[in-house]
Design a protein around this motif. Sequence first.
Motif, PDB file in Angstrom:
ATOM      1  N   LYS A   1       0.852  -1.184   0.000  1.00  4.62           N
ATOM      2  CA  LYS A   1       0.000   0.000   0.000  1.00  4.62           C
ATOM      3  C   LYS A   1       0.892   1.239   0.000  1.00  4.62           C
TER       4      LYS A   1
ATOM      5  N   ASN B   1       0.615   5.822  -0.624  1.00  4.89           N
ATOM      6  CA  ASN B   1      -0.172   7.024  -0.867  1.00  4.89           C
ATOM      7  C   ASN B   1       0.575   7.945  -1.815  1.00  4.89           C
TER       8      ASN B   1
ATOM      9  N   THR C   1      -4.858   2.472  -1.981  1.00  3.85           N
ATOM     10  CA  THR C   1      -5.518   1.176  -2.129  1.00  3.85           C
ATOM     11  C   THR C   1      -4.526   0.039  -1.886  1.00  3.85           C
ATOM     12  N   ILE C   2      -4.940  -0.960  -1.121  1.00  2.54           N
ATOM     13  CA  ILE C   2      -4.096  -2.128  -0.889  1.00  2.54           C
ATOM     14  C   ILE C   2      -4.160  -3.048  -2.103  1.00  2.54           C
TER      15      ILE C   2
END
Length: 597
Positions: free
Chosen positions: A499, A501, A530-531
């Motif tokens: 994950k 950002n 989003t993972i």
Amino acid sequence: MTFGFNIKLFNERKIQSDGWVHQEGWPVVFEVNFSYDTQIYDLVIYDIDGDNNLDVIFTYSLSDSESYIDAFEYDGSQKKNLGFPILLPGKILSEVSIGDLDNNGYVEIVASISVFTSDFHTTIYVFEYDGEKFVETWHFMESKKSGEIIYSPSLGDIDGDGDLEIISGNQRYDNQWKNIVYALHHDGKMVSGWPITNKFYFGSFYATPAIGDIDNDGFSEVVVGSYFNYLYAWDGNGDRVSGNWPVYLNDDVRSHSPQLGDLDCDGDIEIVQIGARYGNISILDGQGNIIQTLYPDVADFCNTPSLGDIDGDGDLEIFVNVGDLIYGWHHNGLMIDGNWPIYIANITRNARTSIIIGDVNNDILPDIIYMYENSMDGIEIFSYYSNGTLIAGWPYSFEKASNLHSSPTIVDIDRDGDVEIAFTYLYYENYPYQFCNLTIDILDLSELYNAVTMHWSMFQHNTCHTGLYQKPLNNPPEKPYINGPTKGGIGTEYTFFAKANDSDDDNISYLFNWGDGKNSGWTDFVDSGTIVNSSHIWQKSGSYTIKVKAKDSNAAQSEWAIFQVTMPRSKAVSNSLFLRILEQYPLIQKVLLYLIK
């Protein structure tokens, strides 16, 4: 003030052209004894000592054994407290490259020069700021006889260790002429698999190598061309990139650096390479396939191309000077609408100047800036709208200038919100010449500086001189967080999660490198934060380093995240091997059966 055997720094400021506002404290002029060996090169603007003020760093050469790196504050005062000027005992023919090689928070200044002992030897000097001044930390000298090293090195992480390597090309003589590309770690040790050598008939490597991830494996590759028609690409281990490399381009590409960028905004980096004899531009993909060739109207001397999105459609345009014409093409080979190509009379051929792209008239659209030496013994700086129309008030012209070896740089050097244009040049006075003047000048324009429009604001795009286009003000994603099992067995599939950002809220793609020579390939783009997951099966026991990085929709890549896993040998495999051994040695099998009883 004299600090070399024939250098005088003028306190007064000589301004050759009236009607233009110059940055306070500029120009700075050096008077030196006349010599045809005297040259001044591109300036690099960088906060080298971390005082939050931008500095002007430039190089000049006076002879085969005397060259200098010098640095000035934004107000025109020399940074003597940092140890400048730095004497180089050889002939420098290019600008410095600047970057934090070892990630210690202090930048290094890297210069490539030719040092003459019994012959010219390629030498790379590294100077580091130690918190008080710049000192030489190490230098590398090619022990073999060598030709002049002409262009600056490029700096980039080609082995994925988080540090910057120094990449430089040259030719050398070792019983026969050979051509060589060096890759040095930040401590001066040669990178494993390097240097790369070719015999002379494959051509010399002169231009600054480009550095970028052209094959989408998450690691940067090195791209550079040679005299006899070939363009090469190597990975960080010194192996040729898979595909059609090297590529035959039917032109001399040794003195023009390749430029890299995602031309069509599809997530893949393309290579733009111009040929020196004909000015034809080849556009290639990362596998070495020629996608397209752009042909100018005339075959003539040219400079290195520049890339930028001047119409805001997300795709990149290509700009280059060939002969008396400046061309602007879309990525698909169509000429840009408007007054293209632009005709400039009396132009003098020089491969070391290139087009700069950024807004200088406050309309929030990138403009085209070009500085050239004319055949009437003068220099002019032109500025054009994206449609090829000359912007009112330009060009900036000055006489008696010659031997231009630099491109301008767009910057807000005093951070007052206005645009400045910085450049260097050389001029002679009072023929027959006794002295010549090395000049560093900065024009202070009244227009607002808008960083979003600065698509190609300096030679080779950045201070590391990678030649890799990056969208202005775009931030790469943060280093991903990765999790999953730390132990397992071979032959079993395991899933790992990552994950990251993106501060610009761009979509993100992920690449998992499994440490066994395989990787996941880039995943589909997902929303920031989003993972994602990816699975892998290891076939051999051992300890593996998984690396994960993220890439945003503008092709900017994060740092690698690292995760360790151990894959011990499975019992089934061990028992199978043990039984095969017993089958080959029946006597041992009988003894073991007896002991079991």
